[in-house]
Write an enzyme that holds these catalytic residues in place. Sequence first.
Site, PDB file in Angstrom:
ATOM      1  N   HIS A 298       0.882  -0.971  -0.032  1.00 54.49           N
ATOM      2  CA  HIS A 298       0.046   0.004  -0.108  1.00 54.49           C
ATOM      3  C   HIS A 298       1.022   1.240   0.063  1.00 54.49           C
ATOM      4  O   HIS A 298       0.579   2.063   0.903  1.00 54.49           O
ATOM      5  CB  HIS A 298      -0.823   0.011   1.339  1.00 54.49           C
ATOM      6  CG  HIS A 298      -1.462  -1.110   1.635  1.00 54.49           C
ATOM      7  ND1 HIS A 298      -3.029  -1.147   1.308  1.00 54.49           N
ATOM      8  CD2 HIS A 298      -1.391  -2.373   1.931  1.00 54.49           C
ATOM      9  CE1 HIS A 298      -3.445  -2.338   1.453  1.00 54.49           C
ATOM     10  NE2 HIS A 298      -2.421  -3.256   1.822  1.00 54.49           N
TER      11      HIS A 298
ATOM     12  N   ASP B 151      -4.849   6.812   2.743  1.00 55.98           N
ATOM     13  CA  ASP B 151      -5.625   5.287   2.962  1.00 55.98           C
ATOM     14  C   ASP B 151      -6.516   5.245   4.101  1.00 55.98           C
ATOM     15  O   ASP B 151      -6.453   6.482   4.924  1.00 55.98           O
ATOM     16  CB  ASP B 151      -4.212   4.369   3.533  1.00 55.98           C
ATOM     17  CG  ASP B 151      -4.396   3.105   3.426  1.00 55.98           C
ATOM     18  OD1 ASP B 151      -4.250   2.587   2.418  1.00 55.98           O
ATOM     19  OD2 ASP B 151      -5.038   2.395   4.421  1.00 55.98           O
TER      20      ASP B 151
END
Length: 492
Positions: A29, A130
Amino acid sequence: RFILAPSSTKIHDHEQLHVFFVPFMSPGHQIDMARIFASRGVKATILTTPLNISRFESSINRDDYHHHNPIKLLLLNFPSTAANLPPNCENLDAIPSRDLSYNFSKAIMMLQPQADDLVRQCQPDAIISDMNFPWTAEIARKYGIPRLVFRGTCCFSLSLSVAAAQHKPNVNVSSDTETFLVPGLPRPVYITQSQMPDQFFGNTDLQEFFEKFIKAERNSYGVVANTFFEIEPDYVKHYEKVTGKVVYPVGPPRGNEGDRGSVDEDYCVSWLDSRESNSVLYVCFGSLCEFAESQLLEIALGLESSNICFIWVIKSDAFLLLDKDFEERVKDRGLIIKGWAPQVLILNHPAVGGFMTHCGWNSVLESVSSGAPMITWPLFAEQFYNGNFVLTHWKIGVGVGVESGLAWGEEEKIGVLVRRDRVEKVVYQFMINGGEEVEGMRKRARKLSELAKIAVSKGGSSYVNVGLLIDDLLNQKVERLSKKKESVDQFV
Ligand code: UDP
């Protein structure tokens, strides 16, 4: 909105949009979103911790747009001591025990004041963060700028999670393995209780964080999704409908081809060059899975007796002590990479004919983008959902035969999940004996790969979505600035 425009127009060329990106500290990520937007002229600033910066600094420096529009990196000091974590655990793959995930999440929550300070000083025009940083929604509201949440998985899995939470189709099942229909989705989807991702949480303490994520998503301006419209049009629209948020599918990222391998990449390529097309199976379970040595041995022996060519990525080679001759026996047809593989580079080589994967979304997307069909071996989180989509919707893979999800970390404790004979059978059937069935998968995967390439090229759906979001954020900036000017004028 999803009708493809020839290209996006920049309406305020004189304004440069400044966006803060807050990527989750986990190898899967990282920094791709900032790269996508920087390559389109946005001033991108990444907020992260020192050890994470050192992980991706060199790859950012190699980007072609870097010399004229460099990504800026701003430091957040990771509060290891305050969160009772050992030093140097700034990334999920660095924590020594899964029991420390709570502390890791706690440390992330503690970063808010530092980030607040940076937003105050730098005054960005938007935050794309995120989902693991729910406090970015509060900061954005405080400074009157939009916050978009980055979702690193497909809209199919997101929609499935929402539908399962809303309709609770699992409450009346008689066992964890009974199949049930999840209602309220564009198409019928069947799963079992044991495949639902909350199995991942295991540690119920983490629930408090997940509730914050959901609330923050509700308070966000929109969703930036690591997917592309053409692979899941119904689910992109569905997720927009159920969340009431604009969803911008902007993927797939171009990947970190050649960036970070712990193997010599030239060697890897020349090894692949010497193989026939579609003859190599790439085997990798992402960055977070820690199989027990006994399971690794079963995979090793299954791969060996299937007689196929393979590249297998292992994080630790301790299991080789259980079978010291293994590497020697397979050296003519097996490349074992210890550490980190240049996955995108490997998957895109014509010799690679399949990918045995844990169905982490990045891996699935990279497989799709390269046109490789998959052997799915989901483990935890939403991986069963992703695997379900691969098998039942796109029909570009076969399952290895696991039926139940795990809590993250359980894979190591449980030991053997799939035995060598099963590995051998599935792998042989897929790579050698697959016939028309696997050829069909390969064709469909290649078609998706073409669509992925079109999506990110000029005028493609993801390219247009990035442009639309930039335009939208620029409009908001102009509006914000003129309101500010009006209120100043009133006092003059
Ligand atoms: N990856 C890689 N080399 C490795 C292992 C993983 O480049 O040896 C990359 C892979 O290409 C993907 C990411 O790490 O981009 C893993 O993300 P994914 O969502 O598939 O799984 P996770 O690691 O989050 O479980």
